[in-house]
Design an enzyme around this catalytic site. Structure first.
Site: not given
Ligand SMILES: [Zn+2]
Length: 337
Positions: A27, A31, A58, A61
Site C-alpha cells: 500500500c 491507504c 492494494c 490505494c
Molecule cells: Zn492500500
C-alpha cells in the site's frame, strides 16, 4: 513509517511503500484501509521492491498509480490486470485495448523503473508463490494435510502460470523461497537432494526455468522451508561479505550432456578471474562451440553458485548477463577486491 500508515498521512506519499505480511498486499502510506499492526508490516522504498518480494498491489490505494496524477488511459488496463493476475498481454493485445504499448512501457519505466512486461511477470509469479510466502501458516498446513491442499495449490499455480501439473504418479517437491542479497531478492529452489534454482526475481528467464525444472524433475513447486536453504543463505551472506570463494552445497542440475559439461567448466573458473567464451569452449575441448557455450551460460539456473558471471567477451568487456550487466559488474568487482 508505521505511525504515518496509522495516521494515513499522505505527505509520505512517494517516500515509502508498506507491505502487509498477513495479506501479501502492498500500500501507499496514506491507504484508506485499516492500518496493519506494526509486526505485520515490512517497508520498501519503491513498488518495484515490494513486487520483487512477492507482494501484490492494494486495490484500494492503487500504489502503482501516482497520487494526483491519474493516467486515465492506463486505468482500464491496470484494472484488468489487477482483476486477472495471470494475464499475459502481447503488444497487439495492448493496442486492441486502445493503449500504445510504447507509452505504457515508458510510463512503467519512468514511474516504477520496470517494464510493463516485467510487471505482468511478477504479478503472475506472485500470484503463484507470493501469497503463500506471506501466510506461512497456509504453507505449513498444506504440508501437514498433504495431498488435498497440495493439489489446491497446484490449481492456483496452474491458473497463475499456465503450466499443466504433471499427470504421472511420482511427484517430487521443489521448495521455493526468496533470499535477500545486496543485488536484490533471489528466488531459490531446492529438492531434498540439493539446490536446483537460484535466480534474481526480476529475471525474464525465471518463468521458463521454473517450467523446465518442473518437467525435468517431474516436480511440484511449494513455497516453504527446506533443509538446504539455511546453508545457502549463510554461504551467500559470506560470499557477499567477501568471506567465501567457493560454495559447498549439494546441487541438482538436470540438463543436457552439453549443458552439464559447460556448467562444470564454469565452476572451474577461479574466484576473481574471468574467461572468454572462446576459452570456455577450449576448456571443453570443443573450440567451435562458442555460441553453444554462451547459450548454456544463459541457461544456468544457479546464479552466483555456478559462476557464469565470470565469462566475458574476448576483449574483456562485460557481455550478456541474465541478471543484468550491473549485477555482473558488481559480482566481478566484489571478487577482485
Ligand atoms: Zn492500500
Amino acid at each position: 513509517m508505521h505511525q504515518a500508515v496509522v495516521n494515513k498521512d499522505t505527505s509520505f506519499e512517494g517516500i515509502f511503500i508498506v507491505g502487509v505480511k498477513t495479506t501479501g498486499i502492498f500500500c501507499r502510506p496514506g491507504c484508506p484501509a485499516r492500518a496493519p499492526k506494526i509486526e505485520n508490516t515490512e517497508f520498501f522504498s519503491t513498488a518495484k521492491e515490494a513486487l520483487q518480494f512477492g507482494y501484490r498491489p492494494c486495490k484500494m490505494c492503487r500504489p502503482l498509480e501516482h497520487a494526483g496524477e491519474p493516467p486515465s488511459w492506463l486505468r482500464e488496463i491496470l484494472t484488468e490486470v489487477n482483476s486477472n493476475p495471470s494475464l499475459r498481454l502481447k503488444d497487439y493485445e495492448i493496442r486492441q485495448r486502445g493503449v500504445d504499448p510504447a507509452r505504457i512501457r515508458r510510463w512503467f519505466k519512468k514511474n516504477h523503473d520496470m517494464t510493463f512486461q516485467a510487471y505482468l511477470r511478477s504479478r503472475r509469479l506472485n500470484e503463484a508463490f507470493g501469497r503463500i510466502r506471506h501466510t506461512s501458516k497456509v504453507t505449513e498446513s498444506a504440508f501437514d494435510s498433504g495431498y488435498d491442499s497440495l493439489s489446491g495449490f497446484n490449481d492456483a499455480f496452474k491458473k497463475a502460470t499456465g503450466f499443466v501439473p504433471s499427470q504421472s504418479g511420482q511427484r517430487n517437491i521443489i521448495t521455493i523461497t526468496r533470499i535477500l542479497s545486496p543485488l536484490g531478492p533471489l528466488f531459490a529452489g531446492a529438492t531434498s537432494k540439493g539446490i536446483c534454482l537460484l535466480e534474481f526475481t526480476d529475471r525474464r528467464m525465471l518463468e521458463t526455468q521454473i517450467k523446465i525444472l518442473r518437467q525435468r524433475l517431474n516436480a511440484e513447486f511449494i513455497p516453504g522451508k527446506n533443509e538446504h536453504f539455511d546453508a545457502l543463505d549463510q554461504q551467500l551472506g559470506e560470499y557477499f561479505r567477501g568471506q567465501r570463494r567457493q560454495f559447498d552445497l549439494p546441487l541438482v542440475i538436470p540438463g543436457t550432456e552439453f549443458q552439464q559439461l559447460a556448467w562444470r567448466a564454469l565452476t572451474k573458473i577461479p574466484y576473481g578471474e574471468t574467461r572468454s567464451y572462446g576459452q570456455q569452449a577450449q576448456a571443453m575441448e570443443n573450440p567451435k562451440a562458442l555460441r553453444a557455450v554462451g547459450k548454456a551460460n544463459g541457461d544456468n539456473r544457479l546464479a552466483i553458485i555456478i559462476p557464469c558471471h565470470r565469462v566475458v567477451a574476448a576483449d574483456g568487456s562485460l557481455t550478456g548477463y541474465g541478471g543484468g550487466l550491473w549485477r555482473k559488474k558488481y559480482l566481478l568487482d566484489l571478487e577482485k577486491r
